[in-house]
Motif scaffolding. Structure first.
Motif, PDB file in Angstrom:
ATOM      1  N   SER A  93       0.843  -1.195   0.000  1.00 60.72           N
ATOM      2  CA  SER A  93       0.000   0.000   0.000  1.00 60.72           C
ATOM      3  C   SER A  93       0.872   1.236   0.000  1.00 60.72           C
ATOM      4  CB  SER A  93      -0.928   0.013   1.226  1.00 60.72           C
ATOM      5  OG  SER A  93      -0.196   0.290   2.412  1.00 60.72           O
ATOM      6  N   SER A  94       0.293   2.346  -0.393  1.00 66.60           N
ATOM      7  CA  SER A  94       0.967   3.641  -0.337  1.00 66.60           C
ATOM      8  C   SER A  94      -0.099   4.721  -0.349  1.00 66.60           C
ATOM      9  CB  SER A  94       1.936   3.829  -1.511  1.00 66.60           C
ATOM     10  OG  SER A  94       1.221   4.011  -2.715  1.00 66.60           O
ATOM     11  N   GLN A  95       0.322   5.932  -0.036  1.00 67.86           N
ATOM     12  CA  GLN A  95      -0.579   7.058  -0.180  1.00 67.86           C
ATOM     13  C   GLN A  95      -0.437   7.512  -1.619  1.00 67.86           C
ATOM     14  OE1 GLN A  95      -2.792   7.685   1.979  1.00 67.86           O
ATOM     15  NE2 GLN A  95      -3.699   9.388   0.865  1.00 67.86           N
ATOM     16  N   GLY A  96      -1.455   7.288  -2.436  1.00 67.59           N
ATOM     17  CA  GLY A  96      -1.317   7.378  -3.884  1.00 67.59           C
ATOM     18  C   GLY A  96      -1.044   8.726  -4.468  1.00 67.59           C
ATOM     19  N   ILE A  97      -2.075   9.420  -4.861  1.00 71.44           N
ATOM     20  CA  ILE A  97      -1.904  10.607  -5.675  1.00 71.44           C
ATOM     21  C   ILE A  97      -1.681  11.804  -4.770  1.00 71.44           C
ATOM     22  CG2 ILE A  97      -3.030  12.106  -7.350  1.00 71.44           C
ATOM     23  CD1 ILE A  97      -4.643   9.598  -8.186  1.00 71.44           C
ATOM     24  N   GLY A  98      -0.653  12.564  -5.097  1.00 68.61           N
ATOM     25  CA  GLY A  98      -0.351  13.730  -4.277  1.00 68.61           C
ATOM     26  C   GLY A  98       1.062  14.180  -4.506  1.00 68.61           C
ATOM     27  N   THR A  99       1.497  15.150  -3.774  1.00 63.83           N
ATOM     28  CA  THR A  99       2.862  15.644  -3.950  1.00 63.83           C
ATOM     29  C   THR A  99       3.823  14.746  -3.186  1.00 63.83           C
ATOM     30  OG1 THR A  99       2.628  17.089  -2.058  1.00 63.83           O
ATOM     31  CG2 THR A  99       2.103  18.006  -4.212  1.00 63.83           C
ATOM     32  N   GLY A 100       5.055  14.742  -3.650  1.00 62.74           N
ATOM     33  CA  GLY A 100       6.067  13.937  -2.975  1.00 62.74           C
ATOM     34  C   GLY A 100       5.920  12.465  -3.282  1.00 62.74           C
ATOM     35  N   TYR A 101       6.783  11.684  -2.703  1.00 65.66           N
ATOM     36  CA  TYR A 101       6.768  10.240  -2.941  1.00 65.66           C
ATOM     37  C   TYR A 101       6.350   9.515  -1.684  1.00 65.66           C
ATOM     38  CZ  TYR A 101       8.196   5.489  -3.899  1.00 65.66           C
ATOM     39  OH  TYR A 101       8.203   4.138  -4.058  1.00 65.66           O
ATOM     40  N   SER A 102       5.406   8.623  -1.834  1.00 64.93           N
ATOM     41  CA  SER A 102       4.950   7.810  -0.718  1.00 64.93           C
ATOM     42  C   SER A 102       5.490   6.400  -0.900  1.00 64.93           C
ATOM     43  CB  SER A 102       3.425   7.781  -0.687  1.00 64.93           C
ATOM     44  OG  SER A 102       2.964   6.850   0.268  1.00 64.93           O
ATOM     45  N   PRO A 103       6.353   5.926  -0.007  1.00 66.66           N
ATOM     46  CA  PRO A 103       6.951   4.601  -0.176  1.00 66.66           C
ATOM     47  C   PRO A 103       5.891   3.497  -0.164  1.00 66.66           C
ATOM     48  CG  PRO A 103       8.023   5.817   1.586  1.00 66.66           C
ATOM     49  CD  PRO A 103       6.804   6.580   1.208  1.00 66.66           C
ATOM     50  N   LEU A 104       6.206   2.433  -0.859  1.00 67.65           N
ATOM     51  CA  LEU A 104       5.376   1.241  -0.784  1.00 67.65           C
ATOM     52  C   LEU A 104       5.621   0.549   0.554  1.00 67.65           C
ATOM     53  CD1 LEU A 104       6.058  -0.195  -4.334  1.00 67.65           C
ATOM     54  CD2 LEU A 104       3.864   0.648  -3.501  1.00 67.65           C
ATOM     55  N   HIS A 105       4.557   0.112   1.189  1.00 72.82           N
ATOM     56  CA  HIS A 105       4.648  -0.696   2.402  1.00 72.82           C
ATOM     57  C   HIS A 105       4.141  -2.088   2.045  1.00 72.82           C
ATOM     58  CE1 HIS A 105       5.374   2.523   5.477  1.00 72.82           C
ATOM     59  NE2 HIS A 105       5.038   3.235   4.435  1.00 72.82           N
ATOM     60  N   PHE A 106       5.003  -3.077   2.186  1.00 74.92           N
ATOM     61  CA  PHE A 106       4.683  -4.428   1.757  1.00 74.92           C
ATOM     62  C   PHE A 106       4.245  -5.304   2.922  1.00 74.92           C
ATOM     63  CE2 PHE A 106       6.067  -4.962  -2.669  1.00 74.92           C
ATOM     64  CZ  PHE A 106       6.767  -3.780  -2.876  1.00 74.92           C
ATOM     65  N   GLY A 107       3.367  -6.239   2.608  1.00 74.69           N
ATOM     66  CA  GLY A 107       3.094  -7.324   3.529  1.00 74.69           C
ATOM     67  C   GLY A 107       4.228  -8.340   3.447  1.00 74.69           C
ATOM     68  N   ASN A 108       4.131  -9.394   4.255  1.00 75.35           N
ATOM     69  CA  ASN A 108       5.200 -10.390   4.296  1.00 75.35           C
ATOM     70  C   ASN A 108       5.063 -11.469   3.234  1.00 75.35           C
ATOM     71  OD1 ASN A 108       6.570  -9.122   6.342  1.00 75.35           O
ATOM     72  ND2 ASN A 108       5.617 -10.316   7.966  1.00 75.35           N
ATOM     73  N   GLY A 109       4.036 -11.383   2.426  1.00 73.77           N
ATOM     74  CA  GLY A 109       3.917 -12.283   1.300  1.00 73.77           C
ATOM     75  C   GLY A 109       3.107 -13.533   1.588  1.00 73.77           C
ATOM     76  N   THR A 110       2.553 -14.089   0.525  1.00 78.49           N
ATOM     77  CA  THR A 110       1.858 -15.376   0.564  1.00 78.49           C
ATOM     78  C   THR A 110       2.546 -16.291  -0.436  1.00 78.49           C
ATOM     79  OG1 THR A 110      -0.289 -14.433   1.150  1.00 78.49           O
ATOM     80  CG2 THR A 110      -0.294 -16.595   0.080  1.00 78.49           C
ATOM     81  N   ARG A 111       3.108 -17.380   0.064  1.00 75.70           N
ATOM     82  CA  ARG A 111       3.790 -18.318  -0.823  1.00 75.70           C
ATOM     83  C   ARG A 111       2.778 -19.331  -1.336  1.00 75.70           C
ATOM     84  NH1 ARG A 111       8.948 -19.509  -2.020  1.00 75.70           N
ATOM     85  NH2 ARG A 111       9.689 -18.110  -0.387  1.00 75.70           N
TER      86      ARG A 111
END
Lengths: 115, 114
Positions: A93-111
């Motif tokens: 997830s990230s804070q989408g549209i707007g000024t600046g860059y919002s880093p992606l925050h990842f879950g731990n994954g599903t194998r």
């Protein structure tokens, strides 16, 4: 508290089955994503939703169907699973549209392992 | 379209040694550059980013990277690594700083040995 949580962590199933992966974020972000990481660690975006609206659909087979009931959730349903679907699936997830860059925050994954 | 090349798939080093992980990109327009790190059995997290301004950017855990436009590179460096730095490192490029157009490299596995 886990910021981006995915369930299940592991999923083993047979070819032809239908399965779902759930994702929830408690960061208040308005944009969520599904990424696929293959056995060689290559990471590729599959889908992106902004405020429950589909923004990106990257040439993914229509057996894959994302669903976003609200901004905090993005689930992934896969029909008729194939061997080639075996991979690690990451929600982000990230804070989408707007000024600046919002880093992606990842879950731990599903194998996902398809046999 | 942009692309990212990480020149080394694996980099083994000894603890307290310096390390450089190489990343080159190609794009016909201005890009924004990132390094993400993936620890074992976890998702990725942002290490550092270059959007504009100073070409030397500092990130978390003592890492830094230098944007070199003429060489189209964004190499990641750390002067002294720890065993806990063992992880997969991904370079990524984006047009316009948007996550929607973020392209990841294939990753470099950094293994720090005692």
């Amino acid at each position: 508290d886990t910021a981006v949580s995915q369930t299940p962590k592991y999923l083993v199933t047979q070819m032809g089955n239908d399965k779902s992966i759930k994702c929830e974020q408690n960061l208040g972000h308005d944009t969520m994503y599904w990424y696929k990481q293959d056995s060689k660690k290559f990471l590729k975006i599959m889908f992106s939703y902004n405020n429950k609206e589909l923004i990106i659909n990257e040439t993914v087979p229509n057996r894959f169907s994302p669903k976003s009931p609200d901004k905090a959730h993005l689930n992934l349903h896969i029909n008729s699973l194939e061997l080639g679907d075996s991979a690690v699936y990451f929600c982000a997830s990230s804070q989408g549209i707007g000024t600046g860059y919002s880093p992606l925050h990842f879950g731990n994954g599903t194998r996902l392992t398809v046999t | 379209a942009q692309s990212v090349t990480q020149l080394d798939s694996q980099v083994p080093v000894f603890e307290e040694a310096p390390v450089e992980l190489r990343c080159n990109y190609s794009s016909s327009v201005s890009v924004y550059l990132f390094w993400y790190v993936q620890y074992p059995n976890q998702g990725l997290q942002l290490l550092l980013k270059y959007l504009s301004g100073s070409t030397l950017v500092k990130g978390i855990n003592g890492f830094e990277a230098e944007f070199n436009k003429s060489q189209t590179s964004f190499h990641l460096r750390k002067p002294s690594v720890h065993i806990s730095d063992t992880a997969e490192y991904f370079c990524a490029v984006s047009l316009g700083g948007s996550n929607y157009k973020l392209t990841f490299g294939k990753g470099t596995l950094l293994t720090v040995n005692p």
